[in-house]
Structures are given as structure tokens and as C-alpha cells.
Design a protein around this motif. Sequence first.
Motif, mmCIF file in Angstrom:
data_model
loop_
_atom_site.group_PDB
_atom_site.id
_atom_site.type_symbol
_atom_site.label_atom_id
_atom_site.label_comp_id
_atom_site.label_asym_id
_atom_site.label_seq_id
_atom_site.Cartn_x
_atom_site.Cartn_y
_atom_site.Cartn_z
ATOM 1 N N GLN A 376 0.818 -1.208 0.000
ATOM 2 C CA GLN A 376 0.000 0.000 0.000
ATOM 3 C C GLN A 376 0.858 1.269 0.000
ATOM 4 O O GLN A 376 0.508 2.263 -0.637
ATOM 5 C CB GLN A 376 -0.938 -0.011 1.208
ATOM 6 C CG GLN A 376 -1.882 1.169 1.280
ATOM 7 C CD GLN A 376 -2.851 1.239 0.109
ATOM 8 O OE1 GLN A 376 -3.093 0.235 -0.559
ATOM 9 N NE2 GLN A 376 -3.410 2.413 -0.145
ATOM 10 N N ALA A 377 1.978 1.240 0.712
ATOM 11 C CA ALA A 377 2.854 2.422 0.742
ATOM 12 C C ALA A 377 3.417 2.722 -0.644
ATOM 13 O O ALA A 377 3.520 3.886 -1.054
ATOM 14 C CB ALA A 377 3.990 2.196 1.741
ATOM 15 N N LYS A 378 3.741 1.695 -1.369
ATOM 16 C CA LYS A 378 4.244 1.867 -2.739
ATOM 17 C C LYS A 378 3.145 2.427 -3.638
ATOM 18 O O LYS A 378 3.382 3.326 -4.456
ATOM 19 C CB LYS A 378 4.738 0.525 -3.263
ATOM 20 C CG LYS A 378 5.349 0.551 -4.645
ATOM 21 C CD LYS A 378 5.868 -0.829 -5.009
ATOM 22 C CE LYS A 378 6.508 -0.855 -6.381
ATOM 23 N NZ LYS A 378 7.013 -2.213 -6.728
ATOM 24 N N ARG A 379 1.948 1.917 -3.485
ATOM 25 C CA ARG A 379 0.816 2.387 -4.287
ATOM 26 C C ARG A 379 0.523 3.864 -4.001
ATOM 27 O O ARG A 379 0.303 4.653 -4.935
ATOM 28 C CB ARG A 379 -0.411 1.526 -3.983
ATOM 29 C CG ARG A 379 -1.693 1.928 -4.720
ATOM 30 C CD ARG A 379 -2.794 0.917 -4.420
ATOM 31 N NE ARG A 379 -4.037 1.276 -5.069
ATOM 32 C CZ ARG A 379 -4.973 2.027 -4.520
ATOM 33 N NH1 ARG A 379 -4.793 2.502 -3.289
ATOM 34 N NH2 ARG A 379 -6.082 2.308 -5.186
ATOM 35 N N GLU A 380 0.535 4.247 -2.733
ATOM 36 C CA GLU A 380 0.258 5.638 -2.372
ATOM 37 C C GLU A 380 1.326 6.576 -2.920
ATOM 38 O O GLU A 380 1.017 7.679 -3.378
ATOM 39 C CB GLU A 380 0.160 5.759 -0.856
ATOM 40 C CG GLU A 380 -1.071 5.081 -0.270
ATOM 41 C CD GLU A 380 -1.094 5.130 1.247
ATOM 42 O OE1 GLU A 380 -0.094 5.628 1.826
ATOM 43 O OE2 GLU A 380 -2.092 4.678 1.845
ATOM 44 N N ARG A 381 2.605 6.163 -2.887
ATOM 45 C CA ARG A 381 3.659 7.011 -3.419
ATOM 46 C C ARG A 381 3.481 7.218 -4.917
ATOM 47 O O ARG A 381 3.674 8.329 -5.428
ATOM 48 C CB ARG A 381 5.017 6.368 -3.129
ATOM 49 C CG ARG A 381 6.211 7.124 -3.705
ATOM 50 C CD ARG A 381 6.468 8.421 -2.980
ATOM 51 N NE ARG A 381 6.860 8.191 -1.605
ATOM 52 C CZ ARG A 381 8.132 7.948 -1.216
ATOM 53 N NH1 ARG A 381 9.104 7.930 -2.120
ATOM 54 N NH2 ARG A 381 8.402 7.759 0.055
ATOM 55 N N ARG A 382 3.140 6.165 -5.625
ATOM 56 C CA ARG A 382 2.932 6.288 -7.068
ATOM 57 C C ARG A 382 1.756 7.218 -7.386
ATOM 58 O O ARG A 382 1.839 8.041 -8.291
ATOM 59 C CB ARG A 382 2.688 4.902 -7.675
ATOM 60 C CG ARG A 382 3.941 4.055 -7.851
ATOM 61 C CD ARG A 382 3.604 2.667 -8.330
ATOM 62 N NE ARG A 382 4.780 1.907 -8.746
ATOM 63 C CZ ARG A 382 4.758 0.646 -9.140
ATOM 64 N NH1 ARG A 382 3.588 -0.009 -9.168
ATOM 65 N NH2 ARG A 382 5.867 0.038 -9.518
ATOM 66 N N GLN A 383 0.675 7.056 -6.639
ATOM 67 C CA GLN A 383 -0.488 7.894 -6.916
ATOM 68 C C GLN A 383 -0.236 9.358 -6.528
ATOM 69 O O GLN A 383 -0.756 10.271 -7.160
ATOM 70 C CB GLN A 383 -1.703 7.348 -6.161
ATOM 71 C CG GLN A 383 -2.201 6.013 -6.701
ATOM 72 C CD GLN A 383 -3.418 5.508 -5.968
ATOM 73 O OE1 GLN A 383 -3.697 5.929 -4.845
ATOM 74 N NE2 GLN A 383 -4.157 4.592 -6.595
ATOM 75 N N GLU A 384 0.569 9.558 -5.527
ATOM 76 C CA GLU A 384 0.855 10.921 -5.073
ATOM 77 C C GLU A 384 1.818 11.643 -6.016
ATOM 78 O O GLU A 384 1.632 12.831 -6.306
ATOM 79 C CB GLU A 384 1.437 10.866 -3.663
ATOM 80 C CG GLU A 384 1.846 12.227 -3.123
ATOM 81 C CD GLU A 384 2.548 12.124 -1.769
ATOM 82 O OE1 GLU A 384 3.140 13.124 -1.330
ATOM 83 O OE2 GLU A 384 2.502 11.027 -1.162
ATOM 84 N N GLU A 387 1.210 9.764 -10.649
ATOM 85 C CA GLU A 387 -0.048 9.978 -11.369
ATOM 86 C C GLU A 387 -0.192 11.411 -11.889
ATOM 87 O O GLU A 387 -0.594 11.603 -13.047
ATOM 88 C CB GLU A 387 -1.232 9.602 -10.480
ATOM 89 C CG GLU A 387 -2.555 9.610 -11.231
ATOM 90 C CD GLU A 387 -3.688 9.024 -10.406
ATOM 91 O OE1 GLU A 387 -4.782 8.811 -10.968
ATOM 92 O OE2 GLU A 387 -3.483 8.774 -9.190
ATOM 93 N N ASP A 431 -1.999 1.720 -9.799
ATOM 94 C CA ASP A 431 -2.958 1.167 -8.833
ATOM 95 C C ASP A 431 -2.584 -0.225 -8.337
ATOM 96 O O ASP A 431 -3.242 -0.735 -7.433
ATOM 97 C CB ASP A 431 -4.356 1.109 -9.464
ATOM 98 C CG ASP A 431 -4.874 2.483 -9.839
ATOM 99 O OD1 ASP A 431 -4.709 3.399 -9.017
ATOM 100 O OD2 ASP A 431 -5.420 2.636 -10.943
#
Length: 537
Positions: A376-384, A387, A431
Motif C-alpha cells: 500500500q505504501a508503494k501504491r500511495e507514493r505512485r499515486q501521489e 499519477e 494502482d
Amino acid sequence: MQFNQESAAKIVHPTVALSAVDMAKLLDVKDREIVHLRRQVAWFQRQIFGQKSERRLPEPEGVQGTLGELFEIVPDDLPLAKKSRIAAHEREHKNKNQIDSGDESTLFFDDSKVPVEVIAVPNPDAAGLDPADFEVIGEKVSHCLAQRPGSYVILKYVRPVIKLRATQALSCPPAPVGVIDGCRADVSFIAGMIIDKFAYHQPLYRRHVKLQDSGINVSRAWVTKLMPAAVSLIEPIFDAQLDSVRLSRVIAMDETPIKAGRAGPGKMKAAYFWPVVGEQDEICFLYYPSRAAKHIEDALGLTRPNGAVLQSDGYSAYAHYAKKTGITHAQCWAHSRRTIYDARDIEPAHADQALDAIAALYKVEQQIRNDGLTGQAKRERRQEQSEPVLDRFFAWIDEQFDKQGYLPSSPFLGALAYIRERRVGLSVFLDDPDVSIDTNHLERALRVIPMGKKNWLFSWTELGAKHIGIVQSLLATCRLHDINPYDYFVDVLQRVGKHPASLVHQLTPRIWKQMFAANPLRSDLHDLGGRRTDAGG
């Protein structure tokens, strides 16, 4: 549109006036031809003089170019690591001009694997002195890398024949049984032959010449027949590893050409390896006779796990398979970047802006690796961070088409069209933290195939090509899991014939490392160390 004979006649006879339509057609043909020739010249210049890497290296001040003012520099607060960890190898950053530091405090070899011969160097100042006249207060050690002409060893098994006095019966222990029945080759030789051919890309005929130069007189046919016999032993392990890859939720797949089997006198058939990588760092090279889309179904099947993802390049066969099976199709940013990079020599200004945008995405991925983020931490960094960069990049692409329109002769706009058509697949990694930004991990693993082709050129039979895929699958997976391939093959070649067929998956490199790597089976040669074994030793 091609330059037709009528247009040519009008140029030869200047008295014949060209209509506006004909002139526009002629100029369009010439524009296409000029662009094509410029791309060829630029490609040759880059091969001879230019930079081969597609990466966007920062300027000395660390300033990264952007698309106008839209893309901000991603902050980088972490210092550059001395070593960056890449799957299957560790990249060191050091002075290229440095040959030897002269520092003997750290050994440059593994003394548990490399035999060491000790040579005592006498001190000339102590020559002729009585030992009572001086005192040895210490010693200094230096090491030098050396090589013997040959590294082959003959194992001479001496088996006593005894006669029992009570029964007068004769008794003699049986000769040790090798991994291949009736074969004089020790398992260490077979494993070494596999490593030399497939890891170090030495054709078997060179191996045969080396044997002769070392005083070993065996026929080339004997050396050649050892390989298929050895591969047949480990084929069940390959099948078990392929089953494990098929169970992966996220799979990366590609294809690379090979020549295998005779198509006629002096001609070889064109075929393909289809490498597939699972989410547990296992790779299988599947041999198929063509690049047809049906081979993807043969390799992966039509039933995939829930939430399955197939990551690939832009080959339409993968998109067709994903649509047929209903799985998610992720695409590769490295292949997209390559299309822009190929157009850079024709339109450098616009291409540099696009390459800088893609570099911003890769910089976020580098920071994710440096921070050790997963899930989840990796996903949040990518989206922040990634994206917004992605959204602005695709908005910029739309602006280029609005300004310039679509010109078929423009390689840069063609590259942008390639990326825009694949926006959905190129956004999957945002995602899904288990999906990579590209398929470079697969590209690195399949490099063994083109490297091998530079040495053995082709496979004489299709069965031989299949055997190449089997061995390279296990070898490449050993590299991904930091397993010494020689130790692995020496062990599994002895173990596989006795191992239960239902548990053969335990011999795949990933599980073997957990169960057997701490105490692997060895050759008899290992127990002998470096001692001399002949009768007069």
C-alpha cells in the motif's frame, strides 16, 4: 503514396507543367523519403559515436529538464547509494580507471571456494643467520590471481577384492553409480559442461578442444550426447517451475527469435523463445516454432487467477489474449520510451521534453526502491507523485496533436500515437504495487538468449532449442535468487532420480534454496579438496 512513372516523366520533361495535386503528392513522397533516410543516417551515427542508453541522465547541477513548466522536479533527499541492487546482480559505482587498489585487508575472492596455494617468501636479511639471531614478529600477506593450464581431474576409484577365509567367497564393492547410467562422466563434469555452455556461452566443440588440450582424449560425439542426457534428467524440474509461474497473479511475457531446425539446404527455420516471469522471480523460456498469438494461450492457458495481470510490450497478440481471458493488460514504459528515443535524432527538441517526462516517472520508482516501499505504501507514493506527472504528460501529448495534426511521415508523432493508444495499459502500475513500471526485469533475464546466439548462432534441431530453454530457465532463476548454479546442478542432478515425482517442485531453484542449499549434495571431487589422488601421491 509512391512516386509513379507519370510524375517522373513530368520531371524529366520540364515543359510539362505539374498540377497542384501532383506537386503535393510528389513533395509528400520526397518528405517521406528524406525522413526515412535521415533516420537511417542518425541510427548509424548513434551506433558509432552516440550514447546507446535510453536513460535520461541528469545534468551536472542535478537539474532535470521538463515539459515547459508543467513538470516539477521530484525531490531527492537521499544520497546516492554506493551500490544499487538489481535482480540477479549488484551494480557497483567505482572508478573505471582503477585496476587494483593494493589494499589486502579485504580478500577479492571467496576462500571457501577458491583453492589457495601458500608460497613462503624468504627474507634475504635472514639468510645465513642462526634462528636465535632474529625474531619473527609478524608477517605481511599479498594475493595474486593465477591459473593452471587445465582444471580437469580424473577420479581413480580403487576397489579392493577380498577373499573371505571362512567361506572362500570373493567380495568387491561395486563401482560408484553416476547420474547417467554407464557414463564415465562425474556429476561435477556434467554440471561444469552445463555452466560453460549456457552460462558462459561456450559451444560444445570448444569444450571438446579444451579437453584435448588438457590431455583428455574423448570423442566429440561423446561430449555432444552428454547434454541431452543431462537435460532429460532436469526437465521435470522445469515443468514444475512452469506450473509455479502459471499460478502467479502478475506475469510478464516477451518473445525473442532463434534459428532452430533445418528449413532446407543451408537454411534454418525461424522460431521463438517466449520467456515468462512470475511474481516469485521464476522464469521459463518456452520454445515455439512461430510468433503466432496462439502460443500465448499454450503457455499460460485460458484460465487465470482472479485479478491476474499480464505485462508485455506493444505486440497486439498480448492485448488479444488479455481481452479473450478478461485479465488486465499492463504495458511497458521502457518500450514506449524507446519509440521516443528512436525519433530523437529527427526531432530532438520535442523528443527531449517527452523523455524528460518519462524520466520523472522513473525517478519516483528509484526513490521507492531506495525507501524500500512495498504494498500500500508503494501504491500511495505512485499515486501521489507519478499519477500527476502521467496526467500532465498525456495532456501534453494531446496538445501536440492539436498543434501539428497527425503527419504519417513524422516519427515523433508516430511515437506519441503509440503511447496515447496504450494509455490504459501504461497506467496499470499506478494502482497495482505488484506491477512494474516496465518489463526490464524480463529483458535482463532473457539477455542470455541473444548472448548465446552470438556464440552458437543457431540450434541444429528443434529438440536442442527446447533443451536450451529448459537449462536457461533454471540458470536464470538461480541468478535471480543468488544461487551458485554449479552447486545447484551438482545437487539436483544427483537428487532428481531419487526424489518423489510428486515433490519435484522442491527442486526448483526458489524452493531448493530454502530446503537444500545449506547442505547440498556434492561430487566425490569436493571431498578430496586439493590433494593429489594418483597412486604415487
